[in-house]
Enzyme design. Structure first.
Site, PDB file in Angstrom:
ATOM      1  N   HIS A 109      19.638  25.852  73.259  1.00  0.00           N
ATOM      2  CA  HIS A 109      20.527  26.755  72.534  1.00  0.00           C
ATOM      3  C   HIS A 109      20.145  26.821  71.046  1.00  0.00           C
ATOM      4  CE1 HIS A 109      24.640  28.499  71.688  1.00  0.00           C
ATOM      5  NE2 HIS A 109      24.344  28.008  70.500  1.00  0.00           N
ATOM      6  N   GLU A 110      20.044  25.664  70.431  1.00  0.00           N
ATOM      7  CA  GLU A 110      19.765  25.653  68.983  1.00  0.00           C
ATOM      8  C   GLU A 110      18.390  26.219  68.678  1.00  0.00           C
ATOM      9  OE1 GLU A 110      22.084  25.419  67.016  1.00  0.00           O
ATOM     10  OE2 GLU A 110      23.531  24.588  68.425  1.00  0.00           O
ATOM     11  N   HIS A 160      18.632  29.913  68.436  1.00  0.00           N
ATOM     12  CA  HIS A 160      18.942  30.362  67.072  1.00  0.00           C
ATOM     13  C   HIS A 160      17.690  30.227  66.206  1.00  0.00           C
ATOM     14  CE1 HIS A 160      23.240  30.752  67.535  1.00  0.00           C
ATOM     15  NE2 HIS A 160      23.434  29.484  67.810  1.00  0.00           N
ATOM     16  N   HIS A 185      15.344  32.980  66.611  1.00  0.00           N
ATOM     17  CA  HIS A 185      15.941  34.209  66.061  1.00  0.00           C
ATOM     18  C   HIS A 185      15.588  34.286  64.572  1.00  0.00           C
ATOM     19  CE1 HIS A 185      19.820  36.929  66.028  1.00  0.00           C
ATOM     20  NE2 HIS A 185      18.716  37.619  65.924  1.00  0.00           N
TER      21      HIS A 185
HETATM   22 ZN   LIG Z   1      25.053  28.558  68.638  1.00  0.00          ZN
END
Ligand SMILES: [Zn+2]
Length: 724
Positions: A510-511, A514, A517
């Site tokens: 998940h991290e 980011h 991104h």
């Molecule tokens: Zn998050």
């Protein structure tokens, strides 16, 4: 960290993409007074006064001292104000270049010091830094207002906005004009002088109170750690957990006792293990009633924060803070959020009821003569889970050794999907020995970004997991991303492998979602770069990556026994994956309850009185039929940092909204062949590279060919079996 207007104006300097509570907002008591003479002595050697010489201007932590921060902030603010004044008072007619582009270039020093400082406050807080943070808060708030409420500057932006169709601007430039104009209007640029004064006063109080909320919470979390007298009471914990509890107690002067820390949510992970029901209750109550009394009471602060936000919204012409906030989100209106959450409730509550029945039955079968209480739920759910899936968490962890998860799981996936590679850069300095640095290379071998991996828990680091940046991407500024991921994985004692839970595995994915991104950002203007998208979109790229953790081609590559190297047995793996939908009723409901609580606090109108926090909370949950005693909200008001303390006020729902997009996108990718470079490129180009340089729904449709539906989300959560 609340994504303030200032943050946007100085290039998202303070933006932290949160997966937990926000960085405490800064605060203090007096207004800004820059004392130039006091700074002269350090000006020559203050490392913030020029760009760092390291690759991509990565911060040189070897030469940064706490005493450098305040002088750098003060000079940074003064410099930016001078730049902004020059733009606002420019005798030439306003143009895109001499106004918007000039603003995008302004505040270089302030951006540099802000990014380092607010990152360190999150990852490595100490007394000195907290004091600086307190002193800075009102100054930063005032600085932000000095820019956002500058009438001459707004007149120039407005003039460009009105002519934007005829200036020969490209689409990213037009987007920038619209974003700036909207921000000024939302900050109060159209208000009278008297109204602007009121906004300034509210902003300053808001900033002070959010900081106090966070500082109270940090102090209270330390304060309420549960001291246990005897090792017998800890029955159920592992040897190394008991040792860690003994060490923690000794560190705090409780020699010979044991200390159990409280983690950030209402629910406490340790409750699955503690056999002693009284101790479970003590731990749960310490968590659930935190910051509700004593020196660190967050109730009056919460009530006033809700009121301030309502008053601010009213001044700006909105019915409530929720109306104001949702205007810039993909959801657009509070009604859309209530409708989305409400539409899921029947399925969710039905699942919760079935889960509760199974737990109650388990309590009775195990000789218990009581109704399930919140401190029992996780404990007995674990027995039900084991009976259903016969899954031993510690057995599963044997296959999730941290380094293997990171390299053969997460980095491997990034390589398969996007073609990127992670090369260690031990030569680059860090702010803590636990932090590892990597240089990230693109599929064609060109250097893309610097990545800091800060995964282990330690004192002084706030709870949760998040991504942030030390340097943002921008073609205008010719800057490449320097990104950090932060988590709180308990580190194994020296010489032992760190074995992580499957939840930790998905959080690492998940991290880094980011992270990429930020790293794949490919825009001109810093304001529109990377994760500078709406709250209800920003968790989409991160949640999207989570599901690779269970993808057969990925899990087969990393889930190997830490001692023997044997792959995780297929049958065990299947149970791990199936068990993911276990307790989803509870998980989803505690989340929805917290989201509704957040929305209700921020649906108050400006003339509402100060609320009694406990009464308000009870009424809000009852109103939506989610006041189940055994399933409390994931956060309660006094420790709901997302909602009360920071940038997720009236936005906590955003995780679910983003998950709808993520589930829909992931299902779509699977339908197109799954883990292929072609899919990775398509997704990267349309979603990750564009940041906020075009409306998010437009990006989504470009990628997906249609708007998202909730089918994939309900299936992902096990609340529905298949598409109708
Ligand atoms: Zn998050």
């Amino acid at each position: 960290m609340q994504k303030t207007l200032l943050a946007s104006l100085i290039g998202a300097a303070l933006a932290i993409t949160g997966c937990a509570e926000q960085a405490p907002a800064p605060t203090a008591t007096e207004s800004a007074q820059v004392s130039e003479s006091a700074n002269d002595t350090v000006s020559m050697e203050n490392p913030f006064f020029q760009p760092f010489a390291l690759q991509y201007q990565a911060p040189d932590f070897r030469i940064i001292e706490d005493e450098h921060f305040l002088p750098a902030f003060e000079r940074g603010m003064a410099e930016q104000i001078a730049e902004i004044e020059a733009i606002a008072n420019n005798p030439e007619a306003p143009t895109f270049e001499n106004t918007l582009e000039a603003m995008e270039r302004s505040g270089e020093l302030l951006t540099r010091v802000s990014r380092v400082f607010y990152n360190l406050v999150g990852t490595d807080s100490n007394e000195a830094r907290r004091a600086i943070q307190s002193e800075l808060a009102p100054k930063m708030a005032a600085h932000s207002d000095n820019i956002n409420l500058n009438p001459a500057l707004f007149e120039r932006v407005k003039s460009i906005y009105e002519q934007r169709e005829n200036l020969g601007l490209n689409s990213e430039q037009q987007r920038l004009v619209e974003v700036y104009h909207q921000r000024f209007v939302r900050a109060g640029a159209l208000l009278t002088e008297a109204e602007k004064e009121q906004i300034r006063a509210l902003n300053e109080e808001h900033s002070r109170l959010t900081n106090q909320f966070a500082q109270n919470l940090l102090a209270e979390t330390r304060n309420i750690a549960v001291v246990v007298d005897t090792v017998e009471e800890l029955d159920g914990l592992s040897r190394s957990q008991i040792q860690a509890a003994a060490n923690a107690a000794a560190d705090r002067g409780h020699e010979g006792k044991y200390l159990l820390s409280i983690t950030n949510t209402t629910r406490q992970p340790i409750l699955t293990q503690l056999n002693n029901r009284e101790l479970r209750q003590r731990v749960w109550e310490a968590s659930a009633y935190r910051a509700q009394s004593g020196d660190y009471d967050n109730r009056p602060i919460s009530a006033r924060l809700a009121q301030i936000r309502a008053q601010r919204a009213a001044l700006l012409g909105y019915d409530s803070w929720a109306d104001y906030n949702l205007e810039t989100q993909m959801a657009e209106k509070p009604e859309a959020v209530f409708e989305m959450l409400g539409s899921m409730l029947p399925a969710v509550v039905a699942n919760v009821q079935a889960e509760q029945d199974a737990i109650q039955e388990m309590i009775e079968r195990r000789g218990g003569d009581f109704e399930v209480q919140p401190w029992d739920w996780e404990y007995y759910a674990e027995f039900v889970r084991q009976e259903l899936y016969d899954l031993d968490e510690s057995e599963v962890r044997e296959y999730f050794e941290f380094n293997r998860v990171l390299h053969d799981g997460v980095f491997y996936t990034m390589n398969r999907f996007y073609g990127i590679t992670f090369e260690p850069r031990p030569d680059l300095p860090t702010y803590h020995p636990d932090v590892e640095v990597y240089e990230v290379f693109d599929h064609d071998g060109t250097s893309l970004a610097i990545f800091y991996a800060d995964y282990f828990a330690r004192e002084g680091k706030r709870g949760g997991a998040w991504m942030s940046s030390f340097v943002g991407q921008s073609h205008l500024l010719d800057s490449k991303p320097v990104v950090v991921n932060v988590m709180n994985i308990p580190k194994a004692p020296e010489g032992e492998p760190t074995l992580v839970s499957y939840d930790h595995v998905t959080t690492i994915f998940h991290e880094l979602g980011h992270g990429i991104h930020g790293m794949f950002s490919n825009v001109t203007y810093p304001t529109l770069a990377g994760t500078s998208v709406s709250r209800d979109f920003v968790e989409f790229p991160s949640t999207f990556e989570e599901d690779w953790a269970a993808h057969p081609e990925v899990i087969g590559n990393y889930a190997k026994h830490h001692e023997t190297g044997e792959p995780i047995p297929t049958e065990l793996l299947e149970r791990v994956i199936q068990s993911r939908s276990f307790n989803q009723g509870f998980d989803t409901l505690e989340y929805i309850s917290a989201s509704l609580l957040d929305m209700e606090w921020h649906s108050l109108s400006a003339d509402s009185e100060l609320q009694d926090v406990n009464e308000f909370e009870a009424a809000a949950l009852a109103k939506h039929g989610v006041d189940l005693e055994a399933v409390p909200p994931r956060y309660k008001t006094t420790f709901f940092s997302h909602s009360m303390g920071g940038g997720y006020s009236a936005s906590y729902y955003a995780y679910m909204w983003s998950e709808i997009l993520a589930a829909d996108a992931f299902a779509y990718v699977q339908s197109q062949g799954g883990l292929t470079r072609e899919n990775g490129n398509h997704y990267r180009r349309n979603i990750l590279e564009v940041g906020n340089s075009r409306p998010t729904m437009e990006s989504y449709i470009e990628f997906r060919g249609q708007e998202p539906t909730t089918d994939a989300l309900l299936i992902r959560r096990g609340l529905k079996l298949s598409v109708d």
